[in-house]
Motif scaffolding. Structure first.
Motif, mmCIF file in Angstrom:
data_model
loop_
_atom_site.group_PDB
_atom_site.id
_atom_site.type_symbol
_atom_site.label_atom_id
_atom_site.label_comp_id
_atom_site.label_asym_id
_atom_site.label_seq_id
_atom_site.Cartn_x
_atom_site.Cartn_y
_atom_site.Cartn_z
ATOM 1 N N CYS A 119 0.637 -1.138 -0.308
ATOM 2 C CA CYS A 119 0.042 -0.097 0.508
ATOM 3 C C CYS A 119 1.016 2.014 -0.367
ATOM 4 O O CYS A 119 1.909 1.321 0.766
ATOM 5 C CB CYS A 119 -1.109 0.060 1.185
ATOM 6 N N ARG A 121 -0.056 3.629 0.913
ATOM 7 C CA ARG A 121 -0.109 4.759 2.209
ATOM 8 C C ARG A 121 0.923 3.978 3.365
ATOM 9 O O ARG A 121 2.051 4.564 4.205
ATOM 10 C CB ARG A 121 -1.002 5.140 2.890
ATOM 11 N N GLU A 146 -5.406 7.886 -4.343
ATOM 12 C CA GLU A 146 -5.369 6.471 -3.826
ATOM 13 C C GLU A 146 -5.487 5.296 -3.670
ATOM 14 O O GLU A 146 -5.974 4.238 -4.022
ATOM 15 C CB GLU A 146 -7.109 6.890 -3.394
ATOM 16 N N TYR A 149 -3.616 2.232 -2.862
ATOM 17 C CA TYR A 149 -4.298 2.237 -1.734
ATOM 18 C C TYR A 149 -4.260 0.765 -1.370
ATOM 19 O O TYR A 149 -5.254 -0.208 -2.166
ATOM 20 C CB TYR A 149 -5.028 3.387 -0.833
ATOM 21 N N CYS A 153 -6.550 1.292 3.998
ATOM 22 C CA CYS A 153 -6.763 2.679 3.176
ATOM 23 C C CYS A 153 -7.716 3.611 2.563
ATOM 24 O O CYS A 153 -7.681 4.672 2.784
ATOM 25 C CB CYS A 153 -5.252 2.871 3.094
ATOM 26 N N ARG A 154 -8.300 2.576 1.568
ATOM 27 C CA ARG A 154 -9.400 3.115 1.147
ATOM 28 C C ARG A 154 -10.732 3.500 1.535
ATOM 29 O O ARG A 154 -11.129 4.818 1.502
ATOM 30 C CB ARG A 154 -9.665 2.339 -0.477
#
Lengths: 180, 169, 302
Positions: A119, A121, A146, A149, A153-154
């Motif tokens: 990911c 993030r 995004e 992600y 995280c999304r």
């Protein structure tokens, strides 16, 4: 006498036999050899769930990849996997699967590896969304970041957007991590 | 002498006589064998003849799931086929049991554990042209002396598959 | 010494094994190809009967348990030997064997030997299917031999001699036609073709009476059948087709006549379905008997 007419007619016409190299084409809706597109698969497991003879199963290599396994020697070519695949990663091609010399070897067992991505993030390894789905979701180029992600995280990003809509002053703590 | 052996080897490819063995099939694969004898596919153009008795056969087509009862019958019939012989497994059932796998009376295992299989024709049921292709492939193996039974004989190793499947023997 | 050589040549080369086997394969291929074409199929390649026999020669022989090995292996040999010897008697042009008095009787006897071998092969095999086939073959031979024997015997009656040469030299007449029809009535059953393919009904009793045979003995039975087809067609041609003074023309005419007879019989086989044993038996004893009676009457009237 009608029989005589039929068979003598056969004798006069050329034979209806096709040579081994010139076999009838299969209809376009024929459910033949299975193909799997690892780029589209989200490893949701629907195909393994609907498969009656249990020809499909998944194995995991935690943190690195998910593998989709298919054994044609157990398939009954019902097409349920293709019908139920949400991302159309599975397709039954309209051609006849060829004969093979070994059941365990070439051609009869398919393996398709879906590599996990970290990911962007949080760094957690996850199955990336298919490119077509991503294009549909982020068509307007709303938040390109995004794209990489993980699902969690999304979800976090979506709720963050929701919260910023309610609290316009933007008091969301950046870097707030979800629980894994 | 060498010439005669060569002619016999070619004859094995040009005249494969088949014998059909239903090991507990749903009849789908057996029905797909019938078009092989019809005008459209005409197996006789490859010299294939369907014989009822295993004594006349070169290639045994085995279709269907292996059941507890058919296991011994397969072994008996396979032993009756005179050497050199080849086995073609039709469809998904012989290789795994297909949807019947896990039933109490079905051996959920590959036919390979009972008799040496040379060609597997996938499909449920396979199309007639796939069966024809499988038979032609087995006939080619017979010509080359490359079927599993021929190889086992030439190696003089008793590599008959042990029938470990299903029940302890 | 010279006579021995001529017999050997007749049995081994002409018109025996070396000639009859390829011709038999050609005729078998012709029959199979014609059946296939009449059914709208492509049919076997030209060398198919040859490949069948060669492949069988290269296979293992499985002898069933409890079967007398000697008889089991001797039957196909006897069958081939008898058919070849019978063909050596047929006065085809160029046949080195001189015509003996009474060779028609010998020929008729030798032609029964393969049938006997098939019956014995069925009974010897200890297979229930083989025994059914043998029983059918035995009963059928009682039926079709009536018109078959009468056709030949009527010709001998006209010729006044049981000698093949004499049969050939009978002036052409009504008896020829009647006897030929009677002979043709018996031909499909002798060749085990369709309306009378009761003994080799593969859909009912899996195979014919050599169901338990495999490998070279089966190849010999196939060879015997091929030579028997040649024997029957050439016998028909020699006895019922008027001979010309030129031997070479005769040979061509005989071969063509044989192929034509085969074509007709194959056409009949393709159009018809298999009869039951009782129906075939009744057919031969009613219509075959009638034809036989008319033929014999014609020989007496003349």
């Amino acid at each position: 006498m009608a029989m005589l007419k039929t068979i003598l007619g056969n004798l006069l016409r050329p034979s209806r036999t096709r040579a081994p190299a010139d076999m009838p084409v299969v209809p376009p809706t024929y459910r033949g050899a299975l193909t799997h597109d690892a780029g589209r698969c989200t490893a949701c497991g629907t195909c393994a769930f609907v498969c009656a003879p249990k020809a499909i199963h998944f194995t995991q290599d935690p943190g690195i990849s998910v593998s989709w396994h298919f054994f044609i020697g157990q398939c009954s070519f019902c097409g349920l996997c293709e019908q139920n695949c949400p991302t159309r990663a599975i397709h039954l091609r309209a051609d006849v699967p060829g004969s093979t010399n070994s059941a365990g070897g070439d051609g009869l067992r398919l393996e398709s590896v879906i590599h996990l991505q970290p990911c962007t993030r949080c760094g957690a390894a996850h199955v990336p969304l298919p490119a077509a789905t991503m294009d549909a979701l982020w068509a307007a180029g709303a938040d390109e970041a995004e794209r990489g992600y993980c699902p969690d995280c999304r979800r976090w990003a979506a709720s963050a957007r929701l919260r910023t809509a309610f609290t316009p002053d933007g008091a969301v703590a950046e870097g707030g991590r979800h629980d894994r | 002498m060498n010439l005669i052996e060569r002619v016999i080897a070619i004859s094995r490819r040009r005249s494969p006589w088949i014998c059909r063995l239903n090991a507990g099939s749903c009849n789908g694969c057996d029905i797909e064998i019938t078009p092989l004898l019809s005008p459209r596919y005409d197996a006789e153009q490859l010299g294939i003849e369907l014989h009822g008795t295993p004594k006349h056969a070169d290639i045994v087509l085995i279709s269907g799931t292996l059941t507890l009862r058919s296991r011994q019958a397969i072994l008996d019939i396979y032993d009756q086929v005179p050497n050199p012989k080849a086995v073609v497994a039709l469809g998904s059932c012989p290789s795994s049991g297909n949807v019947f796998a896990g039933s109490p009376l079905v051996l959920s295992c590959s036919l390979d554990t009972v008799v040496p299989v040379d060609v597997w024709v996938p499909g449920c049921p396979p199309r007639p042209q796939a069966i024809l292709d499988g038979i032609a492939r087995a006939a080619k193996l017979l010509e080359d002396g490359a079927t599993k039974s021929q190889l086992a004989k030439s190696r003089l190793a008793g590599s008959q598959p042990e029938s470990r499947c299903g029940r302890p023997s | 010494m010279n006579a021995v050589w001529s017999y050997l040549v007749a049995i081994a080369v002409w018109p025996g094994l070396l000639f009859a086997a390829p011709l038999g394969w050609l005729e078998l291929w012709f029959m199979r190809k014609l059946v296939a074409r009449l059914q709208g199929r492509q049919g076997p390649p030209f060398f198919q009967p040859f490949f069948d026999v060669m492949k069988l020669l290269g296979k293992e022989t499985v002898i069933p348990r409890g079967v007398s090995r000697g008889i089991f292996l001797a039957l196909p040999l006897v069958s081939v030997a008898a058919v070849t010897a019978a063909l050596a008697i047929v006065p085809l042009p160029g046949n080195p064997v001189p015509s003996l008095p009474g060779d028609v009787v010998l020929l008729l006897y030798l032609m029964e030997v393969p049938v006997l071998c098939e019956v014995l092969a069925g009974y010897v095999s200890r297979s229930i299917y083989g025994q059914v086939a043998a029983m059918r073959e035995a009963i059928l031979s009682l039926a079709y031999n009536l018109p078959f024997l009468v056709a030949i015997i009527a010709m001998a009656q006209v010729a006044g001699s049981f000698q093949m040469r004499a049969l050939q030299e009978v002036p052409y007449g009504l008896v020829h036609l009647l006897a030929a029809v009677t002979f043709l009535l018996a031909l499909p059953a002798r060749m085990k073709l369709n309306p009378f393919s009761i003994a080799n009904a593969e859909h009912e009793i899996i195979a014919d009476s050599h169901i338990e045979y495999s490998g070279p003995p089966l190849a010999l039975f196939k060879l015997s059948h091929a030579i028997e087809v040649v024997l029957l067609t050439e016998l028909f041609a020699v006895v019922f087709i008027p001979a010309t003074p030129w031997p070479l023309v005769n040979l061509v005419v005989y071969l063509v006549a044989g192929i034509l007879v085969l074509g007709g019989v194959t056409l009949l086989a393709t159009t018809t379905a298999r009869l039951r044993l009782t129906q075939a038996f009744r057919f031969y004893w009613v219509w075959g008997g009638l034809a036989s009676a008319i033929t014999m009457a014609a020989t007496l009237v003349r």
